[in-house]
Write an enzyme that holds these catalytic residues in place. Structure first.
Site, PDB file in Angstrom:
ATOM      1  N   SER A  54       7.097   1.612   1.342  1.00 25.54           N
ATOM      2  CA  SER A  54       5.676   1.548   1.060  1.00 25.54           C
ATOM      3  C   SER A  54       5.219   2.477  -0.069  1.00 25.54           C
ATOM      4  O   SER A  54       4.061   2.393  -0.503  1.00 25.54           O
ATOM      5  CB  SER A  54       4.888   1.882   2.330  1.00 25.54           C
ATOM      6  OG  SER A  54       5.150   3.204   2.753  1.00 25.54           O
ATOM      7  N   SER A  78      10.620   4.305   3.285  1.00 25.27           N
ATOM      8  CA  SER A  78       9.515   4.063   2.361  1.00 25.27           C
ATOM      9  C   SER A  78       9.508   4.936   1.116  1.00 25.27           C
ATOM     10  O   SER A  78       8.749   4.667   0.189  1.00 25.27           O
ATOM     11  CB  SER A  78       8.171   4.225   3.088  1.00 25.27           C
ATOM     12  OG  SER A  78       7.978   3.172   3.996  1.00 25.27           O
ATOM     13  N   LYS A 120       0.019   9.562  -2.614  1.00 27.80           N
ATOM     14  CA  LYS A 120       0.139   8.243  -2.002  1.00 27.80           C
ATOM     15  C   LYS A 120      -1.172   7.868  -1.321  1.00 27.80           C
ATOM     16  O   LYS A 120      -1.811   8.698  -0.673  1.00 27.80           O
ATOM     17  CB  LYS A 120       1.293   8.247  -0.999  1.00 27.80           C
ATOM     18  CG  LYS A 120       1.641   6.889  -0.418  1.00 27.80           C
ATOM     19  CD  LYS A 120       2.909   6.969   0.425  1.00 27.80           C
ATOM     20  CE  LYS A 120       3.240   5.623   1.054  1.00 27.80           C
ATOM     21  NZ  LYS A 120       4.492   5.665   1.828  1.00 27.80           N
TER      22      LYS A 120
END
Length: 477
Positions: free
Chosen positions: A156, A180, A81
């Site tokens: 996210s 997320s 990520k």
């Protein structure tokens, strides 16, 4: 015919062991798929040269070493990520301000993944500083659901979930502060696990200070999720309280599951209505578990404005805690709004909000003390359209819309309990509808065992197919 990108992480590991393919062949194949057109906006940065070097090194080890002593997922491709600093690899944090940042160090999770022999193909797309439940940064294309390119991959960890759902990598690393990992898993039709607080180390300096954020796996199967969790839990956190680890989360998927008491909690802690098709997916999950012999009972999830408002204060403070010098006007409107709000709270008000959230989280856990597992909708609606939640003109309204969309996800961050989103429902339009299961702190083994049984009863693997020929979306939102 099965292609390399169709194989799960565990299938790839087994194929390496049998000599049927190699890390170099697999990495080249997946990089070619990404290079042919990352239509889902999964990657902000592709580290092709580094991945090929790592694959060649893994291949040499596989040819010469005792394979039985290697990590379970050795040589399997993955992605990191873009909120995690990665030495020598552009790490943008989803922000134009960090468009060209190349860190000189690795965050702890990157080191853990490297120790497990995983090969990162690059950095997956995130919203600026991870501060939104959609993934539409200025530094790259929006992350989209592989099942409908007009739909958002949520956030996210939107890029990570899109990469897995689009068969660009079999597993990807995410992080979860307010849903997320689980919200993107729901939007992209994959499995997303938010582990128990403290289970996955964030390193001596990687915690958020409030106990909300955790790193976790995204995968297409429950067993891949479990094997990835095994890889992520090989280090003990420094100065953190962590639950007992089991010998193998992967083996927990095949362990007998005792008769459980399972609560179906429809509704939303945020008070927002749940779409009927989403609610139906949760009900289907409850009926399926009842059919498997478990004691399932209904319990409505009442709105909890105290928890919701207190959590917003905590989340706002986390966004506002970035103290490096930068030009505020260059930030996205929602980030500016959150940072501005954070400056309005005194330290006493923040402490009070933390106390309220802890108390309401405790109350929720006591309300469900007689349940081994709680079923809820992961989010309140099917995947939203790209741009639907974004409201640059009125970021306060955007925050309210995001709170309504995420619904119950903040509960697991507040309690610290593990929660997993499974693609158990599908809308009339063929969109994935995630269903969330939550268990007690440190009960990942139970959660994975139940999830594996649901995957067998309500399989979803056939839903993926090859989406590489999907038409490209028209323009940016």
């Amino acid at each position: 015919m099965t292609e390399l990108h169709d194989l799960t992480a565990l299938q790839l590991a087994a194929a390496y062991q049998r000599g049927e393919t190699s890390p170099t062949e697999v990495v080249d194949h997946l990089l070619a798929r990404i290079g042919d057109g990352d239509r889902v906006g999964a990657f902000t940065t592709v580290s092709a040269d580094r991945a090929r070097v790592a694959a060649a090194g893994a291949e040499r080890v596989l040819r010469t070493a005792d394979r039985t002593g290697l990590p379970r997922l050795f040589g399997v491709p993955t992605a990191v990520k873009d909120l995690e600093a990665t030495e020598g690899v552009r790490t943008t944090l989803g922000s134009a301000l960090f468009r060209d940042w190349i860190p000189g160090h690795n965050d702890e999770i990157v080191e853990v993944m490297a120790d497990a022999g995983l090969i990162s193909l690059g950095k997956t797309t995130v919203p600026e500083f991870g501060a939104a439940c959609y993934t539409e940064p200025e530094v790259s294309a929006p992350a989209r659901s592989p099942f409908d390119l007009t739909r958002s991959a949520a956030g996210s960890s939107g890029g990570a979930a899109a990469a897995v759902g689009a068969l660009l990598v079999p597993i990807a690393q995410g992080s979860d502060t307010a849903g997320s990992v689980r919200s993107p898993a729901s939007a992209c039709g994959v499995v997303g696990l938010k582990p128990s607080r403290g289970l996955v180390t964030a390193g001596p300096a990687g915690n958020d200070g409030m106990g909300l954020s955790v790193r976790g796996p995204l995968a297409r199967t429950v067993r891949d999720t479990a094997a990835f969790l095994d890889a992520l839990t090989t280090r003990t956190g420094v100065g953190t309280v962590h639950p007992p680890r089991v010998d193998s989360y992967e083996r927990a998927c095949d362990a007998p599951v005792p008769r459980l008491r399972i609560a179906l909690a429809q509704g939303s802690v945020s008070g927002s209505p749940v779409d009927p098709e989403v609610a139906a997916a949760a009900e289907l999950t409850a009926r399926t578990l009842a059919g498997l012999g478990h004691d399932v009972f209904a319990r409505d999830q009442a709105p909890d404005p105290e928890l919701t408002e207190g959590f917003q204060v905590m989340f706002t403070a986390l966004v506002g805690s970035r103290t490096m010098a930068f030009e505020e006007s260059s930030l996205r409107p929602i980030v500016r709004h959150l940072r501005s709000r954070s400056q309005e709270f005194t330290s006493g008000e923040l402490a009070a909000a933390i106390g309220v959230v802890q108390a309401r989280a405790r109350a929720w856990s006591l309300d469900h003390a007689n349940a081994d597992v709680v079923i809820t909708p992961t989010v309140t609606t099917p995947p939203t359209l790209v741009g639907q939640l974004r409201n640059d003109a009125d970021p306060a309204a955007e925050l309210a819309a995001m709170t309504a969309f995420t619904g119950n996800t903040v509960l697991a961050n507040a309690t610290g309990f593990p929660a997993i989103s499974l693609p158990l429902g599908w809308s009339s339009q063929g969109l994935p509808l995630g269903v969330s299961l939550t268990a007690g702190w440190g009960r990942e083994n139970l959660l994975l065992g139940v999830s594996a049984a649901l995957e067998e009863a309500l399989p979803w693997a056939h839903r993926y197919g090859d989406r590489s020929t999907a038409p490209a979306p028209a323009g940016r939102p």
